[in-house]
Design a protein around this motif. Structure first.
Motif, PDB file in Angstrom:
ATOM      1  N   SER A  21     -16.173  51.907  51.293  1.00  0.00           N
ATOM      2  CA  SER A  21     -15.094  51.502  50.519  1.00  0.00           C
ATOM      3  C   SER A  21     -14.087  52.305  50.255  1.00  0.00           C
ATOM      4  CB  SER A  21     -15.990  51.283  49.231  1.00  0.00           C
ATOM      5  OG  SER A  21     -16.370  52.423  48.410  1.00  0.00           O
ATOM      6  N   PRO A  41      -8.551  53.218  53.304  1.00  0.00           N
ATOM      7  CA  PRO A  41      -7.335  52.650  52.884  1.00  0.00           C
ATOM      8  C   PRO A  41      -7.255  51.164  53.401  1.00  0.00           C
ATOM      9  CG  PRO A  41      -6.884  54.494  53.997  1.00  0.00           C
ATOM     10  CD  PRO A  41      -8.418  54.483  54.227  1.00  0.00           C
ATOM     11  N   GLU A  42      -6.945  50.277  52.544  1.00  0.00           N
ATOM     12  CA  GLU A  42      -6.794  48.696  52.742  1.00  0.00           C
ATOM     13  C   GLU A  42      -5.712  48.684  54.005  1.00  0.00           C
ATOM     14  OE1 GLU A  42      -7.010  44.725  52.642  1.00  0.00           O
ATOM     15  OE2 GLU A  42      -8.070  46.232  51.206  1.00  0.00           O
ATOM     16  N   ALA A  43      -5.004  49.409  54.423  1.00  0.00           N
ATOM     17  CA  ALA A  43      -4.128  49.285  55.784  1.00  0.00           C
ATOM     18  C   ALA A  43      -5.098  49.397  56.873  1.00  0.00           C
ATOM     19  CB  ALA A  43      -3.023  50.129  55.789  1.00  0.00           C
ATOM     20  N   THR A  53      -8.634  48.761  56.999  1.00  0.00           N
ATOM     21  CA  THR A  53      -9.666  47.849  56.881  1.00  0.00           C
ATOM     22  C   THR A  53      -8.846  46.229  57.485  1.00  0.00           C
ATOM     23  OG1 THR A  53      -9.116  47.458  54.593  1.00  0.00           O
ATOM     24  CG2 THR A  53     -11.108  48.758  55.064  1.00  0.00           C
ATOM     25  N   ALA A  54      -7.624  46.314  57.007  1.00  0.00           N
ATOM     26  CA  ALA A  54      -6.690  45.153  57.359  1.00  0.00           C
ATOM     27  C   ALA A  54      -6.651  45.084  58.815  1.00  0.00           C
ATOM     28  CB  ALA A  54      -5.485  45.056  56.625  1.00  0.00           C
ATOM     29  N   GLY A  72      -2.867  52.355  59.142  1.00  0.00           N
ATOM     30  CA  GLY A  72      -3.644  51.253  59.946  1.00  0.00           C
ATOM     31  C   GLY A  72      -3.329  51.263  61.427  1.00  0.00           C
TER      32      GLY A  72
END
Length: 100
Positions: A45, A48-50, A52-53, A95
């Motif tokens: 968790s 970073p969102e980048a 996981t995207a 990412g």
């Protein structure tokens, strides 16, 4: 009997000479560089969102099993696919995939 002993000794010397294989010489002038990546395990968790995207986009059937981070904000992700195969990928904080 002397011929038998002589023949045995001669064959032993011949076989010993054939078994003497030259060993390669150790070259002490060469330098080997080992890079330690120093990744520490983090919670999935905390990725970073980048990142996981990027995983969702490029590996849609993959799940992140474990995540690791180093001091340079690079991430190592252990991915598991639906078919049971697994592997590791590396990404930076934005990412972008990187080669390690």
């Amino acid at each position: 009997m002397k011929k038998l002993i002589f023949a045995t000794a001669l064959s032993f010397v011949g076989l010993t000479a054939m078994a003497n294989v030259e060993t390669p010489e150790l070259n002490m002038d060469e330098t080997t560089v080992v890079v330690a990546q120093d990744f520490e395990e983090i919670s999935v968790s905390d990725v970073p969102e980048a990142v996981t995207a990027a995983v969702a986009k490029d590996y849609p059937t993959a799940k992140v099993a474990k995540a690791y981070k180093n001091d340079q904000d690079q991430y190592k992700l252990d991915l598991t696919l639906e078919d049971g195969t697994s592997g590791s990928v590396y990404a930076d904080a934005e990412g972008n995939w990187i080669e390690m």
